[in-house]
Design an enzyme around this catalytic site. Structure first.
Site, PDB file in Angstrom:
ATOM      1  N   PHE A 122     -30.346 -71.774  31.058  1.00 57.82           N
ATOM      2  CA  PHE A 122     -30.335 -73.203  30.715  1.00 57.82           C
ATOM      3  C   PHE A 122     -31.315 -73.462  29.587  1.00 57.82           C
ATOM      4  O   PHE A 122     -32.520 -73.211  29.746  1.00 57.82           O
ATOM      5  CB  PHE A 122     -30.753 -73.977  31.971  1.00 57.82           C
ATOM      6  N   LEU A 124     -32.912 -76.188  27.503  1.00 56.38           N
ATOM      7  CA  LEU A 124     -33.243 -77.585  27.220  1.00 56.38           C
ATOM      8  C   LEU A 124     -34.591 -77.660  26.488  1.00 56.38           C
ATOM      9  O   LEU A 124     -34.681 -78.182  25.380  1.00 56.38           O
ATOM     10  CB  LEU A 124     -33.291 -78.386  28.538  1.00 56.38           C
ATOM     11  N   ASP A 240     -31.193 -83.152  38.583  1.00 55.94           N
ATOM     12  CA  ASP A 240     -31.257 -83.864  39.879  1.00 55.94           C
ATOM     13  C   ASP A 240     -30.987 -82.884  41.010  1.00 55.94           C
ATOM     14  O   ASP A 240     -31.652 -82.882  42.045  1.00 55.94           O
ATOM     15  CB  ASP A 240     -30.177 -84.962  39.970  1.00 55.94           C
ATOM     16  N   GLY A 340     -62.310 -64.042  52.189  1.00 54.51           N
ATOM     17  CA  GLY A 340     -62.395 -63.055  51.105  1.00 54.51           C
ATOM     18  C   GLY A 340     -61.103 -62.265  50.957  1.00 54.51           C
ATOM     19  O   GLY A 340     -60.700 -61.910  49.845  1.00 54.51           O
ATOM     20  N   GLU A 363     -38.657 -77.684  35.889  1.00 55.51           N
ATOM     21  CA  GLU A 363     -37.616 -78.656  36.299  1.00 55.51           C
ATOM     22  C   GLU A 363     -38.220 -80.053  36.438  1.00 55.51           C
ATOM     23  O   GLU A 363     -37.828 -80.848  37.297  1.00 55.51           O
ATOM     24  CB  GLU A 363     -36.855 -78.180  37.543  1.00 55.51           C
ATOM     25  N   SER A 366     -44.849 -82.910  37.924  1.00 63.61           N
ATOM     26  CA  SER A 366     -45.073 -83.939  38.953  1.00 63.61           C
ATOM     27  C   SER A 366     -45.120 -85.322  38.308  1.00 63.61           C
ATOM     28  O   SER A 366     -44.636 -86.307  38.877  1.00 63.61           O
ATOM     29  CB  SER A 366     -46.387 -83.670  39.690  1.00 63.61           C
TER      30      SER A 366
HETATM   31  N1  COS Z   1     -28.381 -89.016  35.841  1.00 61.23           N
HETATM   32  C1  COS Z   1     -27.559 -89.565  34.913  1.00 61.23           C
HETATM   33  N2  COS Z   1     -28.002 -90.164  33.794  1.00 61.23           N
HETATM   34  C2  COS Z   1     -29.328 -90.217  33.604  1.00 61.23           C
HETATM   35  C3  COS Z   1     -30.239 -89.665  34.529  1.00 61.23           C
HETATM   36  C4  COS Z   1     -29.725 -89.053  35.686  1.00 61.23           C
HETATM   37  N3  COS Z   1     -30.520 -88.512  36.593  1.00 61.23           N
HETATM   38  N4  COS Z   1     -31.489 -89.854  34.077  1.00 61.23           N
HETATM   39  C5  COS Z   1     -31.374 -90.497  32.914  1.00 61.23           C
HETATM   40  N5  COS Z   1     -30.067 -90.716  32.634  1.00 61.23           N
HETATM   41  C6  COS Z   1     -29.507 -91.398  31.475  1.00 61.23           C
HETATM   42  C7  COS Z   1     -30.023 -92.831  31.456  1.00 61.23           C
HETATM   43  O1  COS Z   1     -29.201 -93.686  32.212  1.00 61.23           O
HETATM   44  C8  COS Z   1     -29.948 -93.154  29.977  1.00 61.23           C
HETATM   45  O2  COS Z   1     -28.617 -93.447  29.628  1.00 61.23           O
HETATM   46  P1  COS Z   1     -28.235 -94.853  28.886  1.00 61.23           P
HETATM   47  O3  COS Z   1     -29.015 -94.809  27.602  1.00 61.23           O
HETATM   48  O4  COS Z   1     -26.745 -94.751  28.719  1.00 61.23           O
HETATM   49  O5  COS Z   1     -28.701 -95.899  29.819  1.00 61.23           O
HETATM   50  C9  COS Z   1     -30.290 -91.834  29.309  1.00 61.23           C
HETATM   51  O6  COS Z   1     -29.980 -90.817  30.270  1.00 61.23           O
HETATM   52  C10 COS Z   1     -31.737 -91.748  28.912  1.00 61.23           C
HETATM   53  O7  COS Z   1     -32.519 -91.957  30.087  1.00 61.23           O
HETATM   54  P2  COS Z   1     -34.039 -92.380  30.048  1.00 61.23           P
HETATM   55  O8  COS Z   1     -34.185 -93.578  29.142  1.00 61.23           O
HETATM   56  O9  COS Z   1     -34.513 -92.484  31.433  1.00 61.23           O
HETATM   57  O10 COS Z   1     -34.658 -91.116  29.299  1.00 61.23           O
HETATM   58  P3  COS Z   1     -36.132 -90.795  28.866  1.00 61.23           P
HETATM   59  O11 COS Z   1     -36.130 -90.273  27.491  1.00 61.23           O
HETATM   60  O12 COS Z   1     -37.039 -91.938  29.196  1.00 61.23           O
HETATM   61  O13 COS Z   1     -36.487 -89.522  29.794  1.00 61.23           O
HETATM   62  C11 COS Z   1     -37.289 -88.319  31.708  1.00 61.23           C
HETATM   63  C12 COS Z   1     -36.587 -89.565  31.123  1.00 61.23           C
HETATM   64  C13 COS Z   1     -38.761 -88.239  31.323  1.00 61.23           C
HETATM   65  C14 COS Z   1     -37.148 -88.508  33.193  1.00 61.23           C
HETATM   66  C15 COS Z   1     -36.541 -87.032  31.254  1.00 61.23           C
HETATM   67  O14 COS Z   1     -36.757 -86.785  29.888  1.00 61.23           O
HETATM   68  C16 COS Z   1     -36.947 -85.809  32.045  1.00 61.23           C
HETATM   69  O15 COS Z   1     -36.461 -85.580  33.157  1.00 61.23           O
HETATM   70  N6  COS Z   1     -37.846 -84.986  31.473  1.00 61.23           N
HETATM   71  C17 COS Z   1     -38.229 -83.733  32.069  1.00 61.23           C
HETATM   72  C18 COS Z   1     -37.284 -82.676  31.640  1.00 61.23           C
HETATM   73  C19 COS Z   1     -37.381 -81.478  32.515  1.00 61.23           C
HETATM   74  O16 COS Z   1     -37.248 -81.534  33.714  1.00 61.23           O
HETATM   75  N7  COS Z   1     -37.582 -80.352  31.864  1.00 61.23           N
HETATM   76  C20 COS Z   1     -37.626 -79.111  32.539  1.00 61.23           C
HETATM   77  C21 COS Z   1     -36.624 -78.260  31.870  1.00 61.23           C
HETATM   78  S1  COS Z   1     -35.730 -77.248  32.918  1.00 61.23           S
HETATM   79  S2  COS Z   1     -36.967 -75.914  33.540  1.00 61.23           S
END
Ligand code: COS
Length: 382
Positions: A122, A124, A240, A340, A363, A366
């Site tokens: 994956f 990202l 999720d 220890g 993922e 916190s």
């Molecule tokens: N399911 C479906 N859609 C989602 C969603 C989810 N769980 N979370 C966000 N979205 C959608 C939102 O609805 C939004 O869509 P619209 O613009 O159409 O409304 C869009 O995605 C952007 O969402 P949001 O504004 O919440 O995004 P942000 O840039 O604020 O980011 C976080 C939110 C910080 C939560 C996100 O960037 C994140 O999870 N970051 C961590 C990434 C991660 O886990 N990295 C590890 C990599 S894998 S080891």
């Protein structure tokens, strides 16, 4: 569809036996050699572990989320490096295809991912885009029947063994946010892909992360996953689910460490009695048990809600936040109970202490889980 209870118990029993008889005895060797033996990976394939979450029609076990977390509770009872071997096939590497792939993409990839013939990975995170995943800069620019991909992905688990990447890249450079991102299936043998050296890291030796560099890599347009501009949602929905899976692994590791701590406390004598008889030791055991039990209940509840088709972004983050923090505290108490002996390598407790630190980071940290939880709370209150 859920397995009948007897089949489910058989599966969980055989995973528990595999962990106990085959994996626990080689934990130390794997950590020292920074390598999971090929023979063990072959056994994992035989057990069907690569295909836990892949639908039955594509050759997987098609487990429900509840069944998957029950398996993870068992897999967690050994070094998390073993779970990492199958983790990306079961979770973040494959689930984009399961949830958003078209029939052709599913037919092409899922059977081989389920069998473990193809390792799924994956992509990202980037050097400049970790928690702020929507700011990623890797570009995928349409050119006829292809997208030309350029950019660097970072800390990519299983990249060196990968047969395919689920890649998030920006297809619309004019949109710097989430809406400019699309998801792709990228076969790892396409020209223009380089995998970097494995990173040296704090724990989970045997599990490897790498940079993946894309230079003018031409990805056929029909390998886009879902619709253009929806790649961020693909990533979030995959995460999720992944967060529930990781939370379940944290529960398994905590249960292992608690069992080890109880055993040690019943063996070790100080001041003329077993240390288990001291109430300050008992208090540590009781705190660890209570927290692990709470995390187990959260994970099962989130998994059941997902199986019922409910949105679980908030519950998944609650479970990941609590379980990953919990296992850190449990590992810390385990070191304390061992004294220890907890600090020297022979007992393996210090290894777990280092291994579990990543659960609070990958993922989603916190802090990111807290953002997701609060966002969902505030949204549903409006
Ligand atoms: N399911 C479906 N859609 C989602 C969603 C989810 N769980 N979370 C966000 N979205 C959608 C939102 O609805 C939004 O869509 P619209 O613009 O159409 O409304 C869009 O995605 C952007 O969402 P949001 O504004 O919440 O995004 P942000 O840039 O604020 O980011 C976080 C939110 C910080 C939560 C996100 O960037 C994140 O999870 N970051 C961590 C990434 C991660 O886990 N990295 C590890 C990599 S894998 S080891």
């Amino acid at each position: 569809m859920a397995l009948d209870p007897e089949t489910r118990d058989q599966l969980i029993g055989s995973v528990a036996r595999f962990v106990r008889e085959e994996l626990v005895p080689i934990e130390d060797e794997v950590a020292r050699n920074d390598r999971v033996p090929d023979a063990v990976i072959a056994q994992m394939r035989e057990l069907g572990l690569f295909g836990l979450s892949i639908p039955v029609e594509y050759g997987g076990l098609g487990l429900t989320m509840e069944e998957e977390v029950l398996v993870c509770f068992e897999l967690g009872k050994t070094s998390p490096a073993f779970r990492s071997v199958i983790g990306t096939n079961v979770g973040i590497g494959s689930q984009g295809i399961v949830m958003f792939g078209n029939a052709q993409q599913k037919d092409e990839w899922l059977p081989r991912i389920a069998s473990g013939e193809v390792v799924a990975s994956f992509c990202l995170t980037e050097p400049g885009a970790g928690s702020d995943a929507a700011s990623l800069k890797t570009l995928a620019i349409r050119d006829g029947g292809h997208y030309v991909v350029n950019g660097t992905k970072r800390y990519i688990t299983n990249a060196a063994r990968a047969g395919m990447f689920t890649l998030m890249a920006r297809t619309n450079p004019g949109n710097k946010g989430a809406g400019g991102i699309s998801a792709f299936i990228v076969p790892s043998n396409l020209p223009g892909i380089t995998v970097g050296r494995p990173e040296r890291k704090m724990g989970q030796q045997g599990a490897h992360i790498h940079d993946v560099i894309f230079e003018d890599c031409c990805v056929p347009a029909d390998l886009m996953l879902g619709r253009e501009g929806e790649g961020f949602k693909v990533a979030m929905q995959v995460l999720d689910r992944g967060r529930i899976h990781i939370a379940a692994v944290c529960v398994g590791v905590a249960e292992r460490l608690i069992a080890d701590s109880v055993r040690y406390a019943l063996e070790r004598e100080q001041f003329g009695q077993k240390i288990a008889e001291f109430q300050l030791i008992q208090a540590m055991l009781a705190d660890s048990k209570t927290e692990a039990y709470a995390a187990r209940c959260m994970v099962l509840d989130a998994a059941r809600k997902r199986d019922a088709g409910e949105p679980v972004a908030m519950e998944a983050s609650c479970a990941k936040l609590y379980a990953s923090e919990m296992v850190g505290r449990v590992a810390d108490r385990a070191v304390q109970i061992y004294g220890g002996s907890g600090y020297v390598t022979d007992y393996g407790v210090e290894r777990f202490y280092r291994d579990v630190r990543i659960f609070r980071l990958y993922e989603g940290t916190s802090e990111v889980q807290k953002l997701v939880i609060a966002k969902n709370m505030l949204r549903s209150a409006q």
